[in-house]
Motif scaffolding. Structure first.
Motif: not given
Length: 182
Positions: A38-60
């Motif tokens: 699950a944490r790797a998923g967060v890292v992956w999204v941040l790597h692909k999409e750049g800095p995010q609000r937590q709300r956007d991360l939750a949706e992604a």
């Protein structure tokens, strides 16, 4: 007597085994890097999409805001991400990768490509194109409302079947008690 599955049932069994083996590998690989899947998923999204609000991360990631808070807390505590004030919204924070987070994301990206080459070595481009098309159709079905309805119907059938089983157990109990008292 065991039933032998053929056709689409056999394909599904293979997909389930592939899913299980990939999941085990992902868990081991993430753990070896100090992450959970699950944490790797967060890292992956941040790597692909750049800095995010937590709300956007939750949706992604399709998780609850409470869940993403826990994931980001863990990543922040282990040095993979930092929270920073949002540049335009004083009420929000932005989550971004640290140098460590970027390094692990870069390694995951490179290893993903190596793994894909390993996994599909010797498979022709024609077969790969065919597999991609088949998997896309499967994904489209899994993302459809028909899939949701099919799952709901399966759970309804199970609830009916379970009620039948429980009812038969209730009616069988007195007979078993009578037989054991003899």
């Amino acid at each position: 007597m065991a039933k032998h599955t053929t056709g689409v049932g056999r394909v599904l069994e293979h997909l389930l085994e592939v899913t299980s083996l990939l999941s085990e590998g992902m868990e081991d690989d993430a753990s070896g890097r100090g992450l959970t899947v699950a944490r790797a998923g967060v890292v992956w999204v941040l790597h692909k999409e750049g800095p995010q609000r937590q709300r956007d991360l939750a949706e992604a990631l399709r998780v609850s805001p409470c869940n993403i808070t826990g994931l980001v807390d863990g990543l922040e505590a282990t040095g993979f991400v930092v929270r920073e004030p949002h540049p335009h919204d004083r009420r929000a924070t932005v989550v971004r990768l640290t140098e460590l987070g970027t390094a692990v994301a870069d390694a995951l990206t490179a290893e993903k490509d190596d793994f894909a080459r390993f996994l599909f070595e010797g498979v022709s481009s024609v077969d790969l194109t065919s597999l991609v098309g088949i998997l896309q159709r499967v994904l489209d079905r899994l993302r459809s409302s028909a899939y949701i309805r099919a799952r709901e119907r399966a759970l309804e059938r199970w609830a009916e079947r379970r009620a039948e089983i429980e009812e038969s157990l209730v009616t069988a109990k007195p007979r078993i008690s009578q037989m054991s008292s003899r």
